[in-house]
Write a protein that holds these residues in place. Structure first.
Motif, mmCIF file in Angstrom:
data_model
loop_
_atom_site.group_PDB
_atom_site.id
_atom_site.type_symbol
_atom_site.label_atom_id
_atom_site.label_comp_id
_atom_site.label_asym_id
_atom_site.label_seq_id
_atom_site.Cartn_x
_atom_site.Cartn_y
_atom_site.Cartn_z
ATOM 1 N N ASN A 1 -7.341 -13.445 -4.916
ATOM 2 C CA ASN A 1 -8.206 -12.639 -4.056
ATOM 3 C C ASN A 1 -7.688 -11.208 -4.041
ATOM 4 O OD1 ASN A 1 -9.890 -14.908 -2.820
ATOM 5 N ND2 ASN A 1 -7.809 -15.596 -2.379
ATOM 6 N N PHE A 2 -8.570 -10.242 -4.348
ATOM 7 C CA PHE A 2 -8.185 -8.845 -4.481
ATOM 8 C C PHE A 2 -8.707 -8.009 -3.318
ATOM 9 C CE2 PHE A 2 -7.835 -10.491 -8.711
ATOM 10 C CZ PHE A 2 -6.885 -9.722 -9.354
ATOM 11 N N ALA A 3 -7.867 -7.086 -2.872
ATOM 12 C CA ALA A 3 -8.311 -6.054 -1.918
ATOM 13 C C ALA A 3 -7.744 -4.727 -2.389
ATOM 14 C CB ALA A 3 -7.837 -6.380 -0.511
ATOM 15 N N PHE A 4 -8.611 -3.787 -2.728
ATOM 16 C CA PHE A 4 -8.206 -2.440 -3.141
ATOM 17 C C PHE A 4 -8.482 -1.493 -1.983
ATOM 18 C CE2 PHE A 4 -8.105 -2.305 -8.064
ATOM 19 C CZ PHE A 4 -7.414 -3.507 -8.091
ATOM 20 N N ILE A 5 -7.449 -0.763 -1.575
ATOM 21 C CA ILE A 5 -7.515 0.023 -0.336
ATOM 22 C C ILE A 5 -7.096 1.457 -0.607
ATOM 23 C CG2 ILE A 5 -6.594 0.230 2.018
ATOM 24 C CD1 ILE A 5 -5.819 -2.911 1.476
ATOM 25 N N ARG A 6 -7.896 2.391 -0.096
ATOM 26 C CA ARG A 6 -7.517 3.803 -0.140
ATOM 27 C C ARG A 6 -7.207 4.253 1.287
ATOM 28 N NH1 ARG A 6 -10.960 9.068 -2.406
ATOM 29 N NH2 ARG A 6 -9.192 10.535 -2.300
ATOM 30 N N PRO A 7 -5.916 4.358 1.652
ATOM 31 C CA PRO A 7 -5.554 4.695 3.035
ATOM 32 C C PRO A 7 -6.109 6.058 3.450
ATOM 33 C CG PRO A 7 -3.648 3.910 1.803
ATOM 34 C CD PRO A 7 -4.732 4.150 0.812
ATOM 35 N N ASN A 8 -6.584 6.123 4.653
ATOM 36 C CA ASN A 8 -7.127 7.379 5.198
ATOM 37 C C ASN A 8 -6.000 8.143 5.894
ATOM 38 O OD1 ASN A 8 -8.808 9.406 6.057
ATOM 39 N ND2 ASN A 8 -9.631 8.239 7.783
ATOM 40 N N ILE A 9 -5.206 8.848 5.076
ATOM 41 C CA ILE A 9 -4.041 9.579 5.579
ATOM 42 C C ILE A 9 -4.135 11.026 5.110
ATOM 43 C CG2 ILE A 9 -1.512 9.700 5.608
ATOM 44 C CD1 ILE A 9 -1.473 6.756 4.701
ATOM 45 N N PRO A 10 -3.961 12.005 6.009
ATOM 46 C CA PRO A 10 -3.988 13.416 5.581
ATOM 47 C C PRO A 10 -2.891 13.704 4.554
ATOM 48 C CG PRO A 10 -4.087 13.237 7.976
ATOM 49 C CD PRO A 10 -3.775 11.865 7.454
ATOM 50 N N ASN A 11 -3.174 14.576 3.607
ATOM 51 C CA ASN A 11 -2.225 14.867 2.524
ATOM 52 C C ASN A 11 -0.889 15.393 3.036
ATOM 53 O OD1 ASN A 11 -3.836 14.022 0.435
ATOM 54 N ND2 ASN A 11 -4.740 16.036 0.072
ATOM 55 N N TYR A 12 -0.901 16.222 4.072
ATOM 56 C CA TYR A 12 0.332 16.880 4.501
ATOM 57 C C TYR A 12 1.334 15.912 5.140
ATOM 58 C CZ TYR A 12 -1.297 16.830 9.396
ATOM 59 O OH TYR A 12 -1.718 16.449 10.638
ATOM 60 N N ARG A 13 0.884 14.717 5.500
ATOM 61 C CA ARG A 13 1.804 13.740 6.075
ATOM 62 C C ARG A 13 1.683 12.396 5.344
ATOM 63 N NH1 ARG A 13 -0.842 13.101 12.026
ATOM 64 N NH2 ARG A 13 1.048 11.856 12.336
ATOM 65 N N PHE A 14 1.230 12.457 4.095
ATOM 66 C CA PHE A 14 0.846 11.231 3.405
ATOM 67 C C PHE A 14 2.017 10.275 3.198
ATOM 68 C CE2 PHE A 14 0.049 8.526 -0.231
ATOM 69 C CZ PHE A 14 -1.224 8.043 0.048
ATOM 70 N N MET A 15 3.125 10.717 2.580
ATOM 71 C CA MET A 15 4.169 9.785 2.153
ATOM 72 C C MET A 15 4.823 9.057 3.316
ATOM 73 S SD MET A 15 4.049 9.445 -0.999
ATOM 74 C CE MET A 15 5.448 8.338 -1.085
ATOM 75 N N ASP A 16 5.069 9.751 4.423
ATOM 76 C CA ASP A 16 5.691 9.085 5.569
ATOM 77 C C ASP A 16 4.806 7.959 6.086
ATOM 78 O OD1 ASP A 16 7.902 10.687 5.457
ATOM 79 O OD2 ASP A 16 7.191 12.104 6.971
#
Length: 397
Positions: free
Chosen positions: A178-193
């Motif tokens: 079962n697959f789930a592909f997700i694009r997190p809704n995170i602003p670029n300036y704080r993305f990695m944290d």
């Protein structure tokens, strides 16, 4: 895919009845070598429970006293790496003469890993090795294996210079995932944290459900950071941090094998890993895979996904979390494209002039500066002509 059984069964059948026969298995990574050794030894007991055919790894982790004993009294099966094939089995071939003279089978597994310059290097090394085997009167059958290559027959023949017959498993053998592909809704300036926290929380959610999971990370530093994040947060959710581990290159052999075995027997439920765990390690109990970012190819993605769903008695899951780049975003938005797209074809640079120039002096040394026309069929036109040119223009030494 069952490819290990496909080459293991005929090899063990032969070696069980022929005490003078030997087999050599070549793997691109030491973690995979150890895993295959365990599988081979388990299968060997099924053929002959009393005094089963012995299999052992011979690589950079093998102690020096073991190496000496292995050369002097060869076991029926050795599992090795390209580096050790060059440095010992070929570079010290005089010490392996009895083993090489009885060599009946060679296995080159995960051939999709040998592509481009790296693949060309192995291809030329194999040609030198086959030439040396001819001097010992050995003509072993060669198995090449892969579960993720778009052109396996073409690539096997290019890599080895030998003809092959393609044996392909039925697509009906594919387990349900079962697959789930997700694009997190995170602003670029704080993305990695926030992205690390999202991956950590996903892994902890799996742990809370008792699911065994590998989290494939984009780098060594990310692996360590998200592991520390998960351990810190495990207390918040009253989870056992002792069931979480990181896995990456740079660890010692004992540490790597402890984690590998712990993932198999359930001591570790969540392992954060680099691509060091990408290749065919068989973890039958693994429930799912989390991809932190899309790998550099479809082939690599399917290699990672293939770690889950190998037990056949339950469904597996794949969670893909896109990073903030166009490549990741495309696959997050187009899961059908990923699932329906054919795996890439690959090639190896066996005619690369720079590589040929590096291998030629070793070939001349191994052949005592004597090559006849029959060597051309084994070595290929490029390597053979380069060696002939040197013998005609230079003197040994």
């Amino acid at each position: 895919s069952g490819k290990t059984l496909a080459f293991a069964l005929p090899i063990l059948s032969k070696l069980t009845s022929d005490y003078g026969a030997h087999a050599l298995l070549l793997y691109p990574m030491k973690a995979l070598s150890n895993d295959q050794r365990v599988q081979f030894n388990q299968l060997a007991k099924a053929f002959r429970e009393q005094e089963p055919v012995e299999c052992w790894t011979y690589d950079g982790d093998t102690p020096q006293d073991y190496r000496k004993a292995f050369r002097e009294t060869p076991l029926p099966i050795y599992i090795t790496t390209p580096e050790m094939l060059n440095a010992s089995f070929l570079g010290q071939s005089d010490k392996w003469e009895s083993f090489l003279a009885g060599l009946k089978y060679i296995v080159i597994d995960e051939i999709h890993e040998y592509r481009g310059f790296f693949g060309g290097n192995l291809g030329l090394l194999l040609r030198r090795f086959f030439h040396k085997l001819q001097q010992y009167g050995a003509d072993p059958k060669v198995f090449c294996a892969t579960a993720t290559c778009g052109n396996p027959l073409e690539h096997a023949e290019l890599l080895t210079g030998k003809p092959f017959t393609l044996v392909r498993a039925s697509s009906q053998m594919t387990p349900k995932r079962n697959f789930a592909f997700i694009r997190p809704n995170i602003p670029n300036y704080r993305f990695m944290d926030h992205y690390r926290k999202r991956i950590s929380r996903a892994a902890l959610a799996c742990l809370s459900q008792g699911l065994s999971t590998i989290v494939f990370c984009p780098s060594r530093s990310f692996t360590e950071e998200v592991y520390k994040e998960a351990v810190k947060e495990s207390s918040v959710f009253k989870l056992n941090p002792g069931q979480i581990a990181p896995y990456r290159s740079g660890y010692g052999p004992d540490e790597r094998r402890t984690i590998e075995e712990g993932l198999k027997d359930g001591r570790y439920r969540v392992v954060f890993a680099t691509n060091a765990l990408e290749l065919g390690i068989d973890i039958g109990r693994l429930d799912g895979v989390i991809l932190a970012g899309f790998p550099d190819s479809l082939m690599s993605a399917w290699q990672r996904i293939g770690r889950a769903g190998r037990s056949w008695d339950k469904e597996a899951f794949v969670l893909y979390y896109a990073m903030n780049n166009a490549y990741d975003a495309f696959y997050a938005a187009n899961i059908d494209t990923f699932l329906d797209r054919s795996i890439e074809g690959i090639t190896a640079s066996v005619n690369n002039e720079e590589l040929i120039a590096r291998h030629t002096p070793y070939l001349l040394h191994e052949s005592a500066w004597h090559l006849d026309e029959t060597a051309k069929d084994i070595l290929g036109e490029g390597l053979f002509q380069a060696a002939v040119h040197i013998t005609q223009t230079q003197k040994p030494g």
